[in-house]
Structures are given as C-alpha cells and as structure tokens.
Motif scaffolding. Sequence first.
Motif, mmCIF file in Angstrom:
data_model
loop_
_atom_site.group_PDB
_atom_site.id
_atom_site.type_symbol
_atom_site.label_atom_id
_atom_site.label_comp_id
_atom_site.label_asym_id
_atom_site.label_seq_id
_atom_site.Cartn_x
_atom_site.Cartn_y
_atom_site.Cartn_z
ATOM 1 N N VAL A 39 0.843 -1.193 0.000
ATOM 2 C CA VAL A 39 0.000 0.000 0.000
ATOM 3 C C VAL A 39 0.887 1.256 0.000
ATOM 4 C CG1 VAL A 39 -1.574 1.341 1.446
ATOM 5 C CG2 VAL A 39 -1.974 -1.115 1.107
ATOM 6 N N ARG A 100 -16.177 -1.459 -8.505
ATOM 7 C CA ARG A 100 -17.025 -2.012 -7.442
ATOM 8 C C ARG A 100 -17.934 -0.912 -6.891
ATOM 9 N NH1 ARG A 100 -12.027 -5.147 -6.872
ATOM 10 N NH2 ARG A 100 -12.515 -7.175 -7.778
ATOM 11 N N PRO A 105 -12.414 -0.917 -1.971
ATOM 12 C CA PRO A 105 -13.230 -2.079 -1.602
ATOM 13 C C PRO A 105 -12.440 -3.251 -1.040
ATOM 14 C CG PRO A 105 -12.983 -1.961 -3.986
ATOM 15 C CD PRO A 105 -12.346 -0.728 -3.439
ATOM 16 N N TYR A 120 7.587 -4.200 5.251
ATOM 17 C CA TYR A 120 8.144 -5.032 4.181
ATOM 18 C C TYR A 120 9.455 -4.469 3.639
ATOM 19 C CZ TYR A 120 4.366 -8.421 4.097
ATOM 20 O OH TYR A 120 3.495 -9.437 4.435
ATOM 21 N N MET A 173 -19.107 -0.115 -12.018
ATOM 22 C CA MET A 173 -18.974 -0.167 -13.474
ATOM 23 C C MET A 173 -19.302 -1.589 -13.957
ATOM 24 S SD MET A 173 -17.520 2.806 -13.540
ATOM 25 C CE MET A 173 -17.439 2.804 -15.297
ATOM 26 N N LEU A 176 -16.068 -1.008 -18.980
ATOM 27 C CA LEU A 176 -15.106 0.086 -19.141
ATOM 28 C C LEU A 176 -14.034 -0.371 -20.119
ATOM 29 C CD1 LEU A 176 -13.664 2.514 -16.557
ATOM 30 C CD2 LEU A 176 -12.071 1.299 -18.034
ATOM 31 N N ALA A 217 -5.072 2.844 -12.346
ATOM 32 C CA ALA A 217 -4.735 2.559 -10.941
ATOM 33 C C ALA A 217 -5.548 1.340 -10.516
ATOM 34 C CB ALA A 217 -5.055 3.765 -10.068
ATOM 35 N N PHE A 220 -3.491 -4.920 -8.619
ATOM 36 C CA PHE A 220 -2.947 -6.199 -9.112
ATOM 37 C C PHE A 220 -4.036 -7.176 -9.474
ATOM 38 C CE2 PHE A 220 -0.685 -4.304 -5.562
ATOM 39 C CZ PHE A 220 0.248 -3.634 -6.326
ATOM 40 N N TYR A 235 -7.136 -12.569 -0.334
ATOM 41 C CA TYR A 235 -6.314 -12.238 0.836
ATOM 42 C C TYR A 235 -6.991 -11.252 1.792
ATOM 43 C CZ TYR A 235 -2.174 -10.675 3.407
ATOM 44 O OH TYR A 235 -1.272 -10.365 4.381
ATOM 45 N N GLN A 276 2.143 -8.973 12.927
ATOM 46 C CA GLN A 276 3.250 -8.575 12.067
ATOM 47 C C GLN A 276 4.074 -7.434 12.663
ATOM 48 O OE1 GLN A 276 2.049 -6.879 8.305
ATOM 49 N NE2 GLN A 276 2.964 -8.613 7.222
ATOM 50 N N LEU A 418 -8.105 -4.286 -20.402
ATOM 51 C CA LEU A 418 -8.772 -2.994 -20.242
ATOM 52 C C LEU A 418 -8.844 -2.205 -21.555
ATOM 53 C CD1 LEU A 418 -7.151 -1.779 -16.902
ATOM 54 C CD2 LEU A 418 -9.570 -2.245 -17.278
HETATM 55 C C1 LIG Z 1 -2.150 -11.548 -1.587
HETATM 56 C C2 LIG Z 1 -1.790 -10.107 -1.363
HETATM 57 C C3 LIG Z 1 -1.252 -9.723 -0.155
HETATM 58 C C4 LIG Z 1 -0.901 -8.392 0.070
HETATM 59 N N1 LIG Z 1 -0.386 -8.039 1.281
HETATM 60 C C5 LIG Z 1 -0.067 -6.759 1.524
HETATM 61 C C6 LIG Z 1 0.410 -6.344 2.803
HETATM 62 O O1 LIG Z 1 0.546 -7.132 3.733
HETATM 63 N N2 LIG Z 1 0.737 -5.046 2.971
HETATM 64 C C7 LIG Z 1 0.580 -4.128 1.977
HETATM 65 O O2 LIG Z 1 0.884 -2.954 2.203
HETATM 66 N N3 LIG Z 1 0.108 -4.480 0.758
HETATM 67 C C8 LIG Z 1 -0.216 -5.762 0.508
HETATM 68 N N4 LIG Z 1 -0.697 -6.124 -0.719
HETATM 69 C C9 LIG Z 1 -0.781 -5.104 -1.776
HETATM 70 C C10 LIG Z 1 -2.040 -4.264 -1.632
HETATM 71 O O3 LIG Z 1 -3.157 -5.063 -1.864
HETATM 72 C C11 LIG Z 1 -2.019 -3.073 -2.587
HETATM 73 O O4 LIG Z 1 -0.820 -2.399 -2.494
HETATM 74 C C12 LIG Z 1 -3.146 -2.116 -2.231
HETATM 75 O O5 LIG Z 1 -4.368 -2.759 -2.401
HETATM 76 C C13 LIG Z 1 -3.133 -0.747 -2.935
HETATM 77 O O6 LIG Z 1 -3.039 -0.899 -4.227
HETATM 78 P P1 LIG Z 1 -3.900 -0.230 -5.368
HETATM 79 O O7 LIG Z 1 -4.794 0.865 -4.985
HETATM 80 O O8 LIG Z 1 -2.882 0.018 -6.407
HETATM 81 O O9 LIG Z 1 -4.774 -1.462 -5.847
HETATM 82 P P2 LIG Z 1 -6.148 -2.060 -5.311
HETATM 83 O O10 LIG Z 1 -6.298 -1.925 -3.877
HETATM 84 O O11 LIG Z 1 -6.239 -3.407 -5.931
HETATM 85 O O12 LIG Z 1 -7.205 -1.111 -5.994
HETATM 86 C C14 LIG Z 1 -7.487 -1.151 -7.379
HETATM 87 C C15 LIG Z 1 -8.912 -0.706 -7.560
HETATM 88 O O13 LIG Z 1 -9.186 -0.647 -8.946
HETATM 89 C C16 LIG Z 1 -10.477 -1.194 -9.163
HETATM 90 N N5 LIG Z 1 -10.525 -1.676 -10.536
HETATM 91 C C17 LIG Z 1 -9.896 -2.750 -11.049
HETATM 92 N N6 LIG Z 1 -10.206 -2.880 -12.352
HETATM 93 C C18 LIG Z 1 -11.034 -1.855 -12.673
HETATM 94 C C19 LIG Z 1 -11.699 -1.448 -13.869
HETATM 95 N N7 LIG Z 1 -11.593 -2.132 -14.989
HETATM 96 N N8 LIG Z 1 -12.468 -0.355 -13.827
HETATM 97 C C20 LIG Z 1 -12.611 0.350 -12.670
HETATM 98 N N9 LIG Z 1 -12.021 -0.005 -11.508
HETATM 99 C C21 LIG Z 1 -11.235 -1.085 -11.520
HETATM 100 C C22 LIG Z 1 -10.609 -2.300 -8.124
HETATM 101 O O14 LIG Z 1 -11.947 -2.606 -7.836
HETATM 102 C C23 LIG Z 1 -9.900 -1.673 -6.926
HETATM 103 O O15 LIG Z 1 -10.760 -0.949 -6.106
HETATM 104 C C24 LIG Z 1 -1.078 -7.438 -0.961
HETATM 105 C C25 LIG Z 1 -1.635 -7.823 -2.175
HETATM 106 C C26 LIG Z 1 -1.990 -9.134 -2.389
HETATM 107 C C27 LIG Z 1 -2.593 -9.516 -3.723
#
Ligand SMILES: Cc1cc2nc3c(=O)[nH]c(=O)nc-3n(C[C@H](O)[C@H](O)[C@H](O)COP(=O)(O)OP(=O)(O)OC[C@H]3O[C@@H](n4cnc5c(N)ncnc54)[C@H](O)[C@@H]3O)c2cc1C
Length: 456
Positions: A39, A100, A105, A120, A173, A176, A217, A220, A235, A276, A418
């Motif tokens: 994060v 979502r 979410p 980490y 959505m 998209l 954004a 993963f 997770y 942790q 996408l």
């Molecule tokens: C198994 C696992 C364990 C993890 N453990 C840790 C941890 O311990 N500590 C830590 O700091 N991080 C951890 N992470 C990483 C963490 O989940 C991400 O860093 C964090 O969620 C913030 O990333 P983000 O906003 O880039 O992505 P996300 O939180 O995934 O947000 C992406 C958003 O985009 C939206 N989206 C996706 N596709 C579309 C679309 N086509 N149109 C519109 N919206 C869309 C999704 O609904 C979501 O809300 C872990 C990840 C995984 C998979």
Amino acid sequence: MAINRHSLATMVSAENTLRDYRIVEGIYLLGSLSRGLTVFDQQVRAHNLAWALWRVLEAEKQDADPIRIAVVGGGIAGLTLTACLLARSSAFVVTQFEERWDLCPLQQGSDTRWLHPHIYRWPKQGSRAPDAGLPVLNWTEGRASDVSREVLEGFGNYAHQYGEGRLALYLGMNHLRIGAADRTIEWMGRKGCRRGAYIQSGEPHGDRCGFDVVILATGFGLEKGAQEAEGSNSYWRNDRLGQPQLSGSRATYLVSGFGDGALVDLCRLTVERFRQDTILYELFGHELEIFEDELRGHLGEDFGRSAQNVYDIMQCKLSPASQELMRAARQNLLQRLRKDTIVILHASGRDGTNTSLRDLFDPHSSVLNRTLLYLLYQCGGFVLSLGELDDAVREYAVRDDKVVKRYGADTLQAVKRLFSDPDIVSARLDDMKANAGQIAERRWPLGAFPHISTVA
Ligand SMILES: Cc1cc2nc3c(=O)[nH]c(=O)nc-3n(C[C@H](O)[C@H](O)[C@H](O)COP(=O)(O)OP(=O)(O)OC[C@H]3O[C@@H](n4cnc5c(N)ncnc54)[C@H](O)[C@@H]3O)c2cc1C
C-alpha cells in the motif's frame, strides 16, 4: 543561474518519472507491474506521478483550459493519486472510475489483516516506524479496515477542499474500455455523489469521452483462484486462521504458495497471537537493532526485497553474536508454536520450480517473512511439501476448507484486457513487467503537496 539549474534538474526528474509510468502517450500505469507492491509503495508512486504530471504539464500548458484526467481504479493508490492531483493544481479536473460499489473495496472491513506502512522494507532503518509519513492521505499501522477508514476520511477531506466542480466519480462499473489510440474511455456505471467520506450511488450512466491523460490505478487484481469463489478466499477477506480452534481436536491446514501472502498465513497458523508489527520485538527483544545492523550489511541495497538468498545468510554468514540472537529468537518462537494446528506448506511453485527448501529463500517474498520462515523451519513449525498439490492434500487428509491458496494475480492479462486496442499497448506492458521499473522512492520535493486539516 542556480535556480535555473535546479529547475532543470527537477524537470528532468519529472520527465524520467513520466517515462517510467507511460504506456503510450498520455496513458500511464500506476505500479501494477512493478516489484514492491505494498500500500505504501503504491502511494509513493501516486505522489511521484501526480507531481511529475503537474511539473511537466504545467510547463507545456499554453491556455486556460482544464487538463482532463481519468483515474481508473478507486483503491488506496487511485485515491491518493486523485487527492494529490486535486491539491496540486486547480487546472486538473479528475474523473475517477471504480468498478465495485464503493471506494477502497479490498481493505474495507478487513479486520483480520494487519497493515504496516514500512515493515516489508525491514531491516531498512526506520522500517518499524508506524506512521506512513506521507503528505497526502497519510495513515498509521493498524487493521486494514482501520487504515482504509483513515484513507477514506482523508480522501473525503481532500475532495471537499479541492474537488468542488473538479471531481466526478463513477462506481459499480459493468463496462469500461480504454482506447489507447485516442485516449477515450467508454463506460457504463453509476454516477457517484459524494457526501463527506461517503459516496452515494446515482442514476445508471453510460458515455464515451476523450481525456488528456488516462491513469490506470487498477492494482494487481484478484488472486488466481479467488475469482471462481467470487473473491471469498481473496487475501483481504476476513477469515479465522488466526483464531484458536474451538473443537478439542487439532486441525490440519495446507498453505499453498511462498510469497508474502502465503507466508503471513503460515505465521498466523503456526504462531500463537501472531502480529506482524510486534513479532520482531517479541522474538529478538532489546537486541533487535544489533541483529538488524548486521543483516543490512549482508543484504545489500534493496533491504526488504533483497536479491540475496536469506537461507544462505542465516546458515553461513552471520557473526557468532547474531547466531546467538537467532538461537534466542528460535527459543522464543518455540514457546509460541500453536498447539491446535498442523500446517503443511505446499511450495513447489508453478511447474515444480522449487526443488529444495532453500529455493523458498530467494526473493519471492520480503526479508521479514523469509526470516520468520527460517525461524519456523528451525523450530519444525510446519511440514514442507514440494510435490503436487492434490497429492499433498490426499496424503495429509486436508479438508477442502482448510486449503489456503495464495498464488498472486495475473495482472498483465488483466491490464491488457482494459484496452479496446490491446495490440497498441501489449509490447510496452510486457516490457514494464519484465523491467519492473517505477521504484517506490520519493521523487517529489518536500513541501510539494499541501497538508490539510479541515474536516469535510
Ligand atoms: C495476496 C496479497 C497480499 C498483500 N499483502 C499486503 C500487505 O501485507 N501489505 C501491503 O501494504 N500491501 C499488501 N498487498 C498489496 C495491496 O493489496 C495493494 O498495495 C493495495 O491494495 C493498494 O493498491 P492499489 O490501490 O494500487 O490497488 P487495489 O487496492 O487493488 O485497488 C485497485 C482498484 O481498482 C479497481 N478496478 C480494477 N479494475 C477496474 C476497472 N476495470 N475499472 C474500474 N475499476 C477497476 C478495483 O476494484 C480496486 O478498487 C497485498 C496484495 C496481495 C494480492
């Protein structure tokens, strides 16, 4: 002269940042295919990208027209990016899309996961500090549910202070697609109406618009295997792995995987009252800093994700003093092993790539989790399986609901999907994955983003 040199250097830095994030002209990817996906890392990238866009677009801008930016994804990184953009320049007008029904979410309501901003990166100096120390949407360690509340509150405040007439939100959505050739987005979803930190869902709305800048954004994606179960074993969903069994018998669990997600669950299933943020203090006590000092010397630059094999360090490189600390930590851990579980770590890897325990200590996970894995191994805290998953499940008679699969996500394919014209972006996305650029280190100058203190 000095000022000119300085501004030239910052411009070069901004342009380099944009180059790292650029898929094609005007379309950028935030993190998804990089290494170091916490994060905090994602938020650092969001600050970097917002600052670089401001720096470069402001210099190029020759009229008073707003710069229309689309942010696809409303997770913590997308929200941080939007807040940074809105706060940085009144020329930015942002449309944010979240597939979502609410923002952030994944972590909302996630009470069984602990989030720490820097752990980490351990044993880097400062990696145990509980505060993220970010200028925009800052947070302190806590349950993921609490962190997401803090971030959403912060987002509400930024949207209130800077977003009036400059922020449009779409949620829920069901379609998209991005056109890479002309920077268009076509979508169907619901118009979101913000009330403080909360977003209400408005009328269904479909459209197709062109943007000056499009930023993905989307994170993963859901882990492999989680999609089929509608995300229920993802997770971030709540589980009971960390709770003692209420029945009298011991339960057998199998954790499949060897990344951070798998190793965290291994720890929760094998260590009593595992947390942790406190486990290192509990195992190493006051000597922790001495141990960290030495470990840093063995790991090289990129401490938390070091390419060094941690097994080799622990086995062959530690000084007698650190070996003694490891022995004491092992003794402490032995007292903490759970009595109510038997845990199989299934870690053969895709196509059976791992053929020995040592392979698990290559950089597939953080140094923190590799160190804990090593200690657990020395305590005999788990059973290792390097064979086929089905065979291991059969051999140890593991019930279906006690198999925990942590395989990561197929992010590359999700990003390609996408686009309505994926051929245009495919090669560049492959390259981004292979090179894993976008280092999550601060590139914005201190003071570049305003702090706010008001409540929406
Ligand atoms: C198994 C696992 C364990 C993890 N453990 C840790 C941890 O311990 N500590 C830590 O700091 N991080 C951890 N992470 C990483 C963490 O989940 C991400 O860093 C964090 O969620 C913030 O990333 P983000 O906003 O880039 O992505 P996300 O939180 O995934 O947000 C992406 C958003 O985009 C939206 N989206 C996706 N596709 C579309 C679309 N086509 N149109 C519109 N919206 C869309 C999704 O609904 C979501 O809300 C872990 C990840 C995984 C998979």
